[in-house]
Scaffold this active site. Sequence first.
Site, PDB file in Angstrom:
ATOM      1  N   GLU A 121       1.370  -1.154  -0.227  1.00  0.00           N
ATOM      2  CA  GLU A 121      -0.170   0.228  -0.261  1.00  0.00           C
ATOM      3  C   GLU A 121       1.099   1.053  -0.250  1.00  0.00           C
ATOM      4  OE1 GLU A 121      -1.952   2.656   1.194  1.00  0.00           O
ATOM      5  OE2 GLU A 121      -1.699   2.865   2.877  1.00  0.00           O
TER       6      GLU A 121
ATOM      7  N   CYS B 192      -2.229   9.075   2.895  1.00  0.00           N
ATOM      8  CA  CYS B 192      -1.875   8.669   1.675  1.00  0.00           C
ATOM      9  C   CYS B 192      -3.727   8.644   0.981  1.00  0.00           C
ATOM     10  CB  CYS B 192      -1.342   6.939   1.659  1.00  0.00           C
ATOM     11  SG  CYS B 192      -3.010   6.557   2.657  1.00  0.00           S
TER      12      CYS B 192
END
Length: 475
Positions: free
Chosen positions: A247, A281
Amino acid sequence: MDYSQFIAGEFRQGTSRSRISVINPANGMPLGDFAGASAADVEDAVRAAEGAFRSWRKTSVAERAAMLRRAGGLMRERSVVLARQISLELGKPLAEAHKEVGTAAEMFEWASEEARRLYGRTIPARAEGVTQTVVWEPIGPVAAFAGWNAPAITPARKISGALAAGCTIVIKPSEETAGVALLMARILQDAGFPEGVVNMVFGDPAEIADMLCAAPQITMVTFTGATSIGKSIGSKAALTMKRALLELGGHAPVVVCEDVDIDRVVKGAVAAKYRNAGQVCTSPTRFLVHRAVYREFSERFVRTAEALRVGEPFDEATQMGPLKNARRLDAIERIVRDAKDRGLDVATGGERIGARGYFFKPTVILQPSLDCDAAMIEPFGPIALISAFDTLDDAIEEANRLPFGLAAYGFTQHMGNAYRLANEIESGVVCINDWQASLPETPFGGHKDSGLGLEGGTEGVREFLRVKCVRQAVS
């Protein structure tokens, strides 16, 4: 806070000569100092995970689910202590920290339920007396790496998914928020997880990554962090045929069409952009606004950003805390300096606040050039870019320009526009008229340079499983 390693059910000091200092970003002062993990410590953690896996994989789903549920409940009971540690180590406003603890607890609770639903299937056979069954098995001991920006959520997502699937785990949370992870380790211990099922090591990130990626006992690597580091870890995992779940970074576009309620979108946009000082993010960064409403949108956005209260995380009036560390502060200052050198319009912010701690003003850059650093590099900080577009084709092209595809957002009341945004933007998550990119029950992962695999949802738990086909005939 007593900082340590957590190996084979024991909180113990590392045996490396290196020392780790945990810093309070609100004042730059140390919160604690402890010894890093040596190679021997990491090897102990791997052996503990390998040994515990033999019995943990055979533990009934009902027992695993009960432990996960207890862990979630204990997180809620201890939310005051956990939230305080998040604010101390990360600088996140206390109200945001409490929300993070609630989400992390929900991940354990959701995983406890999903563990019961990891069904296989039976395939009709071609002959009488033959059965064909697809079985899901835990992949084995897992190595995990978590960053500092979500010190409760990211470890919770990895640990709960692995344990629900029947795997054991060696996780290296960020050394910069070690206290949060260790409080979670105590909760897992108190919830009844056997020794060695969860192990935490802190130390030199590169050395630990090399060891875990090379360890033959480890069957899978899961990493959350920067794209460059994720690619390196993925390549190391591939050398020993380990599954890699990555990720990675993003640079989220937001397409704002001309038919929106500007006040409502601006209010949500500013809250989402400057949450955790932009150190998320999925943080919306590139605001692409239809030219018909660009001026009104940008003016209101700037005013709203200027009105944000930046301050100490324990002040109830604070809406945005400091950046996490001096490295982040330097990176944001470089991005803003590049924009100013190019003559771009820094409409607000662009400056450090004071000399104590790592505070930075909420910043807005209007009509950025496509070659400026801010438009190319994920800021991972309190910088918003606002540009005008003329056609939806132009907006979608710009949304897809970068090699990232983690999260994207679109705002419109037109069904046709919504359909195009949802289907043509290249991103693992696309939110239409909403800012919530991830929930415990939804899959989360990036496309392109933003990652491989999924976390969260049924899909996320199944990342920790492997498929076995069993074909059996009557003898």
